[in-house]
Design a protein around this motif. Structure first.
Motif, short mmCIF file in Angstrom:
data_model
loop_
_atom_site.label_atom_id
_atom_site.label_comp_id
_atom_site.label_asym_id
_atom_site.label_seq_id
_atom_site.Cartn_x
_atom_site.Cartn_y
_atom_site.Cartn_z
N TYR A 19 0.93 -1.17 -0.18
CA TYR A 19 0.12 -0.08 0.02
C TYR A 19 0.94 1.35 -0.21
CZ TYR A 19 -2.99 3.68 1.52
OH TYR A 19 -3.75 4.92 1.70
N ILE A 44 -7.27 1.07 -1.04
CA ILE A 44 -8.17 0.24 -0.26
C ILE A 44 -9.78 0.43 -0.64
CG2 ILE A 44 -6.35 -0.31 1.38
CD1 ILE A 44 -8.30 1.36 3.46
N ARG A 71 -7.79 -3.95 -2.59
CA ARG A 71 -7.67 -4.12 -1.04
C ARG A 71 -7.19 -5.70 -0.86
NH1 ARG A 71 -12.61 -2.20 0.08
NH2 ARG A 71 -13.86 -4.12 -0.14
N TRP A 82 -4.38 -4.72 1.77
CA TRP A 82 -5.02 -4.70 2.91
C TRP A 82 -3.78 -4.72 4.33
CZ3 TRP A 82 -8.41 -2.02 5.28
CH2 TRP A 82 -8.98 -2.14 6.51
#
Length: 255
Positions: free
Chosen positions: A35, A47, A53, A57
């Motif tokens: 991310y 996300i 996502r 995540w």
């Protein structure tokens, strides 16, 4: 008499097939991604939709982007996540302090209801699984109040290394960089976790949350909660998972 439109049905099936093929391609391209918020590495990652996502995540929970940019003299950052049994309810709050303090709220209630799916666009197809999002600027006084509430609740209270959190648990997880030091702490109904009765920051967050998704409060978690995964129309994917806190982030297993 039942009237049929074979050409219409074939066209609808082809449309669905193209969309699912796009999902599969997106999933393959995103595998292993970390991310990164917008403004880092180009446009960053997200996300908000379930495809990204799925692969970002755990990196998001880990707070690696916050940890890696955390340095003396740099801006403070906070990431606050509520897991109200992952398959049914999730809320996240990202607070950026550089410049004008800005709070991004995201929330998702029960998801994966196939009856709510549309097939006219990629966004419609993902609709039942997408996060709803709201953004708001905070005043200096509001920022100071949120910091005070976080510390009152136990943020930066010490290492909880080894604490394991199940996807069907109710918990809060806060990762942050404050005065050049990285912290991560959890609130849960578990030994070594901070008590869920100490979430003094909750009312403040909900007051600034315009997602329109109702908050799902904690309740006792049963054996069946953790051993009845993937059943029912509201499950967005099968399989439970576990994260384990470390001093510098999380590990994860079981997906």
């Amino acid at each position: 008499m039942i009237l049929r439109n074979p050409s219409g049905l074939r066209q609808r099936r082809r449309s669905k097939a193209r969309i699912w093929a796009g999902l599969a391609l997106a999933a393959s391209l995103l595998g292993g991604c970390a991310y990164q918020p917008s403004g880092q590495l180009g446009s960053g990652s997200s996300i908000d939709n379930p495809i990204e996502r799925k692969f970002t995540w755990f990196s998001y929970l880990d707070g690696a982007d916050i940890r890696n940019s955390c340095a003396a003299g740099g801006p403070d950052q906070y990431r606050i996540v509520y897991n109200g049994q992952y398959y049914d309810h999730v809320r996240t709050y990202d607070l950026a302090v550089a410049g004008k303090p800005h709070l991004t709220a995201r929330a998702r209630g029960q998801s994966g209801n196939l009856m709510d799916m549309g097939f006219n666009s990629f966004d419609e197809l993902l609709g039942p699984w997408n996060f709803r999002r709201s953004d708001s600027d905070l005043s200096a006084a509001e920022l100071s109040k949120l910091r005070e509430l976080l510390h009152q609740a136990g943020f930066a209270s010490g290492s909880q290394a080894g604490l394991r959190l199940h996807s069907q648990d109710f918990y809060w997880l806060v990762a942050g960089c404050e005065s050049g030091k990285f912290f991560i702490n959890a609130w849960a109904d578990k030994p070594r976790a901070i008590s869920l009765t100490r979430t003094a920051f909750l009312d403040f967050l909900l007051k600034h949350d315009q997602t329109g998704v109702a908050y799902l409060p904690p309740r006792p978690v049963t054996y069946m909660d953790k051993n009845d995964q993937g059943k029912g129309r509201h499950r967005d994917f099968n399989g439970a998972f576990v994260i384990t806190l470390r001093a510098d982030g999380i590990g994860r297993a079981g997906l």
